[in-house]
Design a protein around this motif. Structure first.
Motif, mmCIF file in Angstrom:
data_model
loop_
_atom_site.group_PDB
_atom_site.id
_atom_site.type_symbol
_atom_site.label_atom_id
_atom_site.label_comp_id
_atom_site.label_asym_id
_atom_site.label_seq_id
_atom_site.Cartn_x
_atom_site.Cartn_y
_atom_site.Cartn_z
ATOM 1 N N ASP A 1 16.804 53.839 -10.855
ATOM 2 C CA ASP A 1 17.218 52.461 -10.566
ATOM 3 C C ASP A 1 18.625 52.172 -11.071
ATOM 4 O OD1 ASP A 1 14.938 51.723 -9.223
ATOM 5 O OD2 ASP A 1 13.901 51.003 -11.016
ATOM 6 N N PHE A 2 19.149 52.979 -12.007
ATOM 7 C CA PHE A 2 20.501 52.773 -12.523
ATOM 8 C C PHE A 2 21.567 53.255 -11.532
ATOM 9 C CE2 PHE A 2 18.072 52.497 -16.402
ATOM 10 C CZ PHE A 2 18.785 51.601 -17.204
ATOM 11 N N TYR A 3 21.186 54.069 -10.563
ATOM 12 C CA TYR A 3 22.141 54.677 -9.646
ATOM 13 C C TYR A 3 22.225 53.863 -8.354
ATOM 14 C CZ TYR A 3 22.025 58.752 -12.716
ATOM 15 O OH TYR A 3 22.121 59.584 -13.789
ATOM 16 N N PRO A 4 23.341 53.979 -7.643
ATOM 17 C CA PRO A 4 23.454 53.246 -6.374
ATOM 18 C C PRO A 4 22.481 53.784 -5.332
ATOM 19 C CG PRO A 4 25.315 54.738 -6.662
ATOM 20 C CD PRO A 4 24.566 54.731 -7.960
ATOM 21 N N SER A 5 22.064 52.890 -4.464
ATOM 22 C CA SER A 5 21.169 53.281 -3.371
ATOM 23 C C SER A 5 21.928 53.209 -2.054
ATOM 24 C CB SER A 5 19.949 52.359 -3.325
ATOM 25 O OG SER A 5 20.330 51.013 -3.098
ATOM 26 N N VAL A 6 21.702 54.200 -1.215
ATOM 27 C CA VAL A 6 22.359 54.289 0.087
ATOM 28 C C VAL A 6 21.307 54.077 1.161
ATOM 29 C CG1 VAL A 6 23.702 55.746 1.636
ATOM 30 C CG2 VAL A 6 24.063 55.883 -0.828
ATOM 31 N N ARG B 1 17.125 44.067 -17.198
ATOM 32 C CA ARG B 1 15.855 44.469 -16.567
ATOM 33 C C ARG B 1 15.728 45.979 -16.477
ATOM 34 N NH1 ARG B 1 14.226 46.056 -11.636
ATOM 35 N NH2 ARG B 1 16.333 45.801 -10.804
ATOM 36 N N LEU B 2 16.789 46.645 -16.058
ATOM 37 C CA LEU B 2 16.716 48.089 -15.857
ATOM 38 C C LEU B 2 16.479 48.820 -17.178
ATOM 39 C CD1 LEU B 2 19.583 48.640 -13.255
ATOM 40 C CD2 LEU B 2 17.143 48.288 -12.851
ATOM 41 N N LYS B 3 17.216 48.430 -18.222
ATOM 42 C CA LYS B 3 17.036 49.085 -19.509
ATOM 43 C C LYS B 3 15.650 48.814 -20.078
ATOM 44 C CE LYS B 3 19.120 49.712 -24.077
ATOM 45 N NZ LYS B 3 17.804 49.667 -24.748
ATOM 46 N N SER B 4 15.183 47.586 -19.940
ATOM 47 C CA SER B 4 13.845 47.259 -20.447
ATOM 48 C C SER B 4 12.776 48.029 -19.689
ATOM 49 C CB SER B 4 13.597 45.749 -20.338
ATOM 50 O OG SER B 4 14.485 45.030 -21.163
#
Length: 516
Positions: A344-349, A388-391
């Motif tokens: 989820d930390f990375y970009p989505s294409v 949110r992502l880190k949690s």
């Protein structure tokens, strides 16, 4: 209507779409799965002895009288057949097919497999068709009235029909393994459900065997009570005869009568237990109360245990116990979910596209000039999510730690259960042997006391005491014999036996149909 040949202009979106799909496929193939890869944990079980690793080649590490290395033969999956009781084997086989807990677990397994299919669908593009027809009349007092103000003449537009056939597609390229980790977690959940079903089967088979052994044990105690009741009646008749001849007093007669009623009073409780065990077996086999009474009411001996009880290698326990394998699958799912959180930390294409034909006249709908389309990728890059992502990642790592502790506890608890069952099985056999000797001595004491009483040199109270001792010793011996067999059942339940052959792997469709 002649559709004709598609124009070269109409081939352009097709070529563009194929090129985009080819590029997306190459990107997906080149993608990686972020996050930790799962490795099966070491259960840290002993290699040769459940009681700890031996210190030398001649030391087994087992307590005196315990199982030897010859007991480390492969555990028999159909361990209940070792009782050599056809009725028990029949009940166990039927329970594996019809037990409600097992059938519920089968449905849950099918559900988890269907859920895995839902999750895996995200790996493929979604394509939707959207044909439509619309008949539209424009209002002369609406936007058209503005145009009529310039021309000075009212503008009238007749109703128009709009024909449209279109397709839209969307495909998120799994560059970082976000979806693949989700599928991995879903597959681990399928494994968890599969071993939950097997664990339910192990527990059901053990409960069938335990209730059956307890039933035969109670019936044995009923037979003992009836035999002692007959003996007490004989003594009562003898005492009455002696009293009529003036050889004894009415006190002895009353004591003998009280002994008869004392023995008789034990029968209702035992008969209640017999009915309860029959009903318990009926429930396990999805039958109404009392349905097995005709089949099981006839008393049979307590099923004896075999002279040897193979327990297998301790190091194999983690692969044989379904609850341990389920805990491992849960740990696998928790590990895969960390990869989902990292992705989820990375970009989505994402590739989006739509194509269709639009015309006011149906005969022009399929012409190349009626084609309209949109095609292009989109990239989403998380910038600010409020933590949110880190949690979510921290939550996944904490859940993985919790799953590992649960796995470790399950292995340790299984080890304790096996050791406790082995000790209980051994010590109860020793107790049964002592109680058998007690029964023999008690019967001899009763015979001697009756002989002395009949010859007028013994007290009647000694006869009553000896009779009570015989009854108590015989009941305790029957209870111990029952406990030996139930300890054998508990041992094989702790070893995880009873599903390797009784419950083969099945696909989701067969599981669902079998559970109906």
């Amino acid at each position: 209507m002649n559709l004709g040949q598609p124009s070269r202009r109409a081939d352009r979106p097709k070529r563009a779409l194929l090129g985009a799909l080819a590029l997306a496929s190459m990107l997906a193939a080149a993608g990686c799965s972020v996050g930790p890869d799962f490795m099966s944990p070491d259960p840290h079980l002993p290699q040769a002895s459940f009681f700890g690793p031996p210190s030398s080649a001649t030391e087994t590490g087992l307590p005196p009288g315990g199982p030897t290395r010859s007991n480390f033969a492969q555990v028999d999956p159909r361990w209940w057949d070792k009782f050599n009781d056809r009725a028990l084997s029949t009940l166990a086989d039927k329970a594996a097919r019809v037990n409600l807990d097992v059938r519920t677990a089968s449905i849950r397994l099918a559900e988890s497999r269907f859920q895995r299919g839902v999750t895996a669908s995200a790996l493929f593009p979604t394509i939707n068709a959207s044909p439509s027809y619309q008949r539209e009349q424009y209002s002369e007092n609406g936007v058209l009235s503005l145009a009529s103000g310039f021309t000075g003449q009212p503008i009238h537009v007749p109703p128009v029909s709009v024909y449209q056939v279109g397709f839209d597609a969307s495909w998120e390229i799994d560059l970082w393994g976000h979806v693949r980790r989700q599928v991995e977690a879903a597959e681990a959940e399928v494994e968890s459900s599969e071993y939950q079903r097997r664990d339910a089967l192990v527990a059901t088979l053990a409960e069938v065997a335990r209730d059956y052994v307890e039933l035969r044990g109670v019936q044995t105690q009923i037979a003992i009570a009836n035999a002692n009741l007959a003996s007490s009646n004989d003594i009562l008749q003898l005492t009455r005869t002696r009293a009529e001849k003036g050889l004894t007093t009415g006190l002895d007669v009353e004591n003998a009568a009280a002994q008869v009623e004392s023995v008789r009073a034990q029968l209702p409780s035992l008969e209640n237990q017999e009915s309860a065990y029959i009903n318990a077996l009926s429930l396990l086999l999805d039958e109404p109360p009392g349905s097995l009474k005709a089949e099981l009411a006839k008393a049979k001996p307590i099923p004896p245990t075999p002279p040897r009880a193979p327990v297998g290698l301790p190091s194999e326990l983690a692969r044989r116990r379904p609850d341990i394998r389920r805990a491992e699958a849960e740990l696998h799912a928790a590990t895969a979910n960390i990869g989902v959180a990292v992705a989820d930390f990375y970009p989505s294409v994402k590739f989006n596209g739509s194509a269709g034909f639009n015309a006011l006249d149906l005969k022009n709908l399929w012409k190349g000039s009626s084609l309209q389309y949109q095609l292009g990728p989109s990239i989403t890059l998380p910038i600010f999510e409020g933590g949110r992502l880190k949690s979510t990642l921290d939550l996944g790592e904490a859940q993985q730690q919790e799953a590992y502790i649960a796995y470790h506890k399950t292995v340790l608890q299984a080890w304790h259960e096996v050791v406790n069952a082995l000790v209980a099985y051994r010590t109860e056999q020793e107790r049964r042997a002592r109680l058998k000797a007690q029964v023999e001595h008690s019967r001899q004491a009763l015979s001697l006391s009756r002989s002395r009483y009949n010859n007028g040199v013994g007290d009647f109270l000694n006869v009553l005491d000896a009779q009570r001792t015989v009854l108590q010793a015989e009941l305790q011996h029957a209870q111990s014999a029952t406990a030996v067999s139930t300890d054998f059942v508990q041992l094989y339940k702790a070893l995880g036996g009873g599903w390797e052959l009784a419950f083969p792997a099945e696909d989701a469709a067969s599981v669902a149909s079998a559970a109906q």
